[in-house]
Design a protein around this motif. Structure first.
Motif, PDB file in Angstrom:
ATOM      1  N   LYS A   5       0.657  -1.120  -0.183  1.00  0.00           N
ATOM      2  CA  LYS A   5      -0.010   0.134  -0.002  1.00  0.00           C
ATOM      3  C   LYS A   5       0.870   1.202  -0.112  1.00  0.00           C
ATOM      4  N   ASN A   6       0.920   1.988  -1.101  1.00  0.00           N
ATOM      5  CA  ASN A   6       1.642   3.175  -1.215  1.00  0.00           C
ATOM      6  C   ASN A   6       2.951   3.329  -0.680  1.00  0.00           C
ATOM      7  N   VAL A   7       3.788   2.185  -1.371  1.00  0.00           N
ATOM      8  CA  VAL A   7       5.108   1.872  -0.795  1.00  0.00           C
ATOM      9  C   VAL A   7       6.231   2.685  -1.558  1.00  0.00           C
ATOM     10  N   SER A   8       6.934   3.487  -0.791  1.00  0.00           N
ATOM     11  CA  SER A   8       8.044   4.256  -1.507  1.00  0.00           C
ATOM     12  C   SER A   8       9.277   3.923  -1.069  1.00  0.00           C
ATOM     13  N   LYS A   9      10.276   4.032  -2.040  1.00  0.00           N
ATOM     14  CA  LYS A   9      11.979   4.097  -1.374  1.00  0.00           C
ATOM     15  C   LYS A   9      12.744   5.031  -2.119  1.00  0.00           C
ATOM     16  N   LEU A  10      13.428   5.921  -1.224  1.00  0.00           N
ATOM     17  CA  LEU A  10      14.118   7.083  -1.891  1.00  0.00           C
ATOM     18  C   LEU A  10      15.508   6.811  -1.752  1.00  0.00           C
ATOM     19  N   TYR A  11      16.433   7.277  -2.652  1.00  0.00           N
ATOM     20  CA  TYR A  11      17.818   7.149  -2.589  1.00  0.00           C
ATOM     21  C   TYR A  11      18.340   8.646  -2.953  1.00  0.00           C
ATOM     22  N   ASP A  12      18.908   8.915  -1.932  1.00  0.00           N
ATOM     23  CA  ASP A  12      19.459  10.547  -2.439  1.00  0.00           C
ATOM     24  C   ASP A  12      18.558  11.639  -2.972  1.00  0.00           C
ATOM     25  N   GLY A  13      17.336  11.231  -2.251  1.00  0.00           N
ATOM     26  CA  GLY A  13      16.070  12.052  -2.377  1.00  0.00           C
ATOM     27  C   GLY A  13      15.404  11.630  -3.616  1.00  0.00           C
ATOM     28  N   SER A  14      15.904  10.876  -4.332  1.00  0.00           N
ATOM     29  CA  SER A  14      15.034  10.433  -5.681  1.00  0.00           C
ATOM     30  C   SER A  14      14.194   8.942  -5.627  1.00  0.00           C
ATOM     31  N   PRO A  15      13.009   8.974  -5.806  1.00  0.00           N
ATOM     32  CA  PRO A  15      12.244   7.767  -5.754  1.00  0.00           C
ATOM     33  C   PRO A  15      12.773   6.752  -6.616  1.00  0.00           C
ATOM     34  N   VAL A  16      13.086   5.635  -5.881  1.00  0.00           N
ATOM     35  CA  VAL A  16      13.363   4.439  -6.767  1.00  0.00           C
ATOM     36  C   VAL A  16      12.080   3.542  -6.933  1.00  0.00           C
ATOM     37  N   VAL A  17      11.109   3.477  -5.777  1.00  0.00           N
ATOM     38  CA  VAL A  17       9.654   2.823  -5.725  1.00  0.00           C
ATOM     39  C   VAL A  17       9.195   4.143  -5.462  1.00  0.00           C
ATOM     40  N   ASP A  18       7.916   4.313  -6.068  1.00  0.00           N
ATOM     41  CA  ASP A  18       7.339   5.565  -5.989  1.00  0.00           C
ATOM     42  C   ASP A  18       5.768   5.393  -5.848  1.00  0.00           C
ATOM     43  N   ASP A  57       2.837   0.766   3.595  1.00  0.00           N
ATOM     44  CA  ASP A  57       2.488  -0.571   4.376  1.00  0.00           C
ATOM     45  C   ASP A  57       2.876  -1.640   3.455  1.00  0.00           C
ATOM     46  N   VAL A  58       3.292  -2.698   4.231  1.00  0.00           N
ATOM     47  CA  VAL A  58       3.116  -3.970   3.653  1.00  0.00           C
ATOM     48  C   VAL A  58       2.539  -5.002   4.594  1.00  0.00           C
ATOM     49  N   LEU A  59       1.442  -5.676   3.894  1.00  0.00           N
ATOM     50  CA  LEU A  59       0.716  -6.771   4.749  1.00  0.00           C
ATOM     51  C   LEU A  59       0.757  -8.117   4.116  1.00  0.00           C
ATOM     52  N   ILE A  60       1.075  -9.165   4.998  1.00  0.00           N
ATOM     53  CA  ILE A  60       1.131 -10.458   4.573  1.00  0.00           C
ATOM     54  C   ILE A  60      -0.055 -11.175   5.455  1.00  0.00           C
ATOM     55  N   ASP A  61      -0.933 -11.833   4.872  1.00  0.00           N
ATOM     56  CA  ASP A  61      -1.957 -12.397   5.411  1.00  0.00           C
ATOM     57  C   ASP A  61      -2.677 -11.391   6.647  1.00  0.00           C
ATOM     58  N   GLY A  62      -2.682 -10.162   5.989  1.00  0.00           N
ATOM     59  CA  GLY A  62      -3.445  -9.097   6.936  1.00  0.00           C
ATOM     60  C   GLY A  62      -2.667  -8.663   8.113  1.00  0.00           C
ATOM     61  N   GLN A  63      -1.560  -9.095   8.350  1.00  0.00           N
ATOM     62  CA  GLN A  63      -0.314  -8.555   9.354  1.00  0.00           C
ATOM     63  C   GLN A  63       0.526  -7.611   8.832  1.00  0.00           C
ATOM     64  N   ASP A  64       0.745  -6.582   9.529  1.00  0.00           N
ATOM     65  CA  ASP A  64       1.780  -5.487   9.085  1.00  0.00           C
ATOM     66  C   ASP A  64       3.225  -6.272   9.318  1.00  0.00           C
ATOM     67  N   ILE A  65       4.000  -6.300   8.156  1.00  0.00           N
ATOM     68  CA  ILE A  65       5.340  -6.686   8.282  1.00  0.00           C
ATOM     69  C   ILE A  65       6.169  -6.272   9.452  1.00  0.00           C
ATOM     70  N   SER A  66       6.234  -4.857   9.394  1.00  0.00           N
ATOM     71  CA  SER A  66       6.823  -3.939  10.489  1.00  0.00           C
ATOM     72  C   SER A  66       6.674  -4.662  12.016  1.00  0.00           C
ATOM     73  N   LYS A  67       5.649  -5.275  12.149  1.00  0.00           N
ATOM     74  CA  LYS A  67       5.329  -5.659  13.552  1.00  0.00           C
ATOM     75  C   LYS A  67       5.530  -7.280  13.730  1.00  0.00           C
ATOM     76  N   ILE A  68       6.018  -7.736  12.764  1.00  0.00           N
ATOM     77  CA  ILE A  68       6.343  -9.438  12.900  1.00  0.00           C
ATOM     78  C   ILE A  68       7.435  -9.583  13.369  1.00  0.00           C
ATOM     79  N   LYS A  69       7.784 -10.406  14.423  1.00  0.00           N
ATOM     80  CA  LYS A  69       9.116 -10.618  15.035  1.00  0.00           C
ATOM     81  C   LYS A  69      10.007 -11.445  13.720  1.00  0.00           C
ATOM     82  N   SER A  70      11.062 -11.045  13.564  1.00  0.00           N
ATOM     83  CA  SER A  70      12.011 -11.444  12.508  1.00  0.00           C
ATOM     84  C   SER A  70      12.079 -13.014  12.378  1.00  0.00           C
ATOM     85  N   ASN A  71      11.993 -13.918  13.373  1.00  0.00           N
ATOM     86  CA  ASN A  71      12.101 -15.269  13.340  1.00  0.00           C
ATOM     87  C   ASN A  71      10.772 -15.747  12.727  1.00  0.00           C
TER      88      ASN A  71
END
Length: 252
Positions: A5-18, A57-71
């Motif tokens: 959902k509306n994911v972006s990534k910037l490098y040196d101020g320029s969007p690589v994913v917009d 945001d990125v959700l896997i099976d409805g869960q926000d990946i930023s809130k899932i433990k690494s393991n």
């Protein structure tokens, strides 16, 4: 399902994913296609949390990946990047056993070894499983790393240009293995791939990116289209239908 959902990534101020939004269908092969610099690998890495997103945001099976433990995340999603270099000397079997780390923490059970052996068999590496990685050809090494991902036994498998260094025979072998994993085991596979004919023949769904944005997404039948491919690649690509597959002729 994976929801981006509306994911972006910037490098040196320029969007690589917009501001990319996409839903990845479960139980399917989804291919990310597009020219170099389109943002395909960056998007794949953000979905797996290998790199951090700057927005969205990125959700896997409805869960926000930023809130899932690494393991716990490593039991749901596995990723294989383009560059795979391990500095310690390992055999194929030892490498593949690393795929069981989220479950065993390095102390493999009988069940873990069954997954390892099955992955080695899947990739037809039984005869050379005791060879060291530095003794392998590029293609053999790639197959070993994919076996490691298979042994991880996640619902979602992300592969960044998995056909690199592979000849035609082993490229087809890997795509057939991925197809079997989807059809027989219900896995969800997402691949970054440059060969649009492999994408056409083996994918269920295609996401076409250019300049960090999604140009088009949809079923393979709808995306392997001359106008869509012109928009994505800036090339006139002739499409032939052979054995119910759309084959792109872009050599002339």
């Amino acid at each position: 399902m994976i929801e981006v959902k509306n994911v972006s990534k910037l490098y040196d101020g320029s969007p690589v994913v917009d501001q990319v939004s996409v839903q990845i269908p479960k139980g399917s092969i989804t291919s990310f296609i597009g020219p170099n610099g389109a943002g395909k690998s960056t998007l794949l890495s953000m979905i797996s949390r290998l790199i951090t997103k700057d927005q969205g945001d990125v959700l896997i099976d409805g869960q926000d990946i930023s809130k899932i433990k690494s393991n716990d995340l490593a039991k749901k999603i596995s990723i294989l990047k383009q560059s795979n270099h391990i500095n310690i000397r390992l055999t194929i079997k030892e490498l593949v056993s690393f795929g069981r780390f989220p479950y065993s923490q390095g102390k493999l059970t009988k069940e873990d070894w069954e997954f390892v052996n099955e992955a080695i068999r899947y990739m037809e590496l039984e005869d050379i499983q005791d060879k060291y990685l530095d003794q392998l050809s590029g293609g053999q090494s790639q197959r070993a790393y994919i076996a490691m991902v298979i042994a991880q036994n996640t619902d979602y498998i992300l592969l960044d240009e998995p056909l690199n260094n592979l000849d035609m025979k082993h490229s087809v072998q890997i795509m057939k293995v991925l197809r079997r994993m989807v059809n027989e085991l219900g896995k969800t596979v997402i691949i970054v791939i440059h060969d649009i004919n492999f994408a056409s023949v083996y994918s269920d769904y295609i996401v076409a990116l250019k300049d960090g944005k999604i140009v088009r997404e949809g079923s393979t039948h709808n995306i392997i289209d001359a106008q869509v491919l012109l928009d994505v690649y800036g090339m006139d690509i002739h499409i032939e239908e052979i054995n119910d597959n759309k084959i792109c002729v872009y050599f002339a």
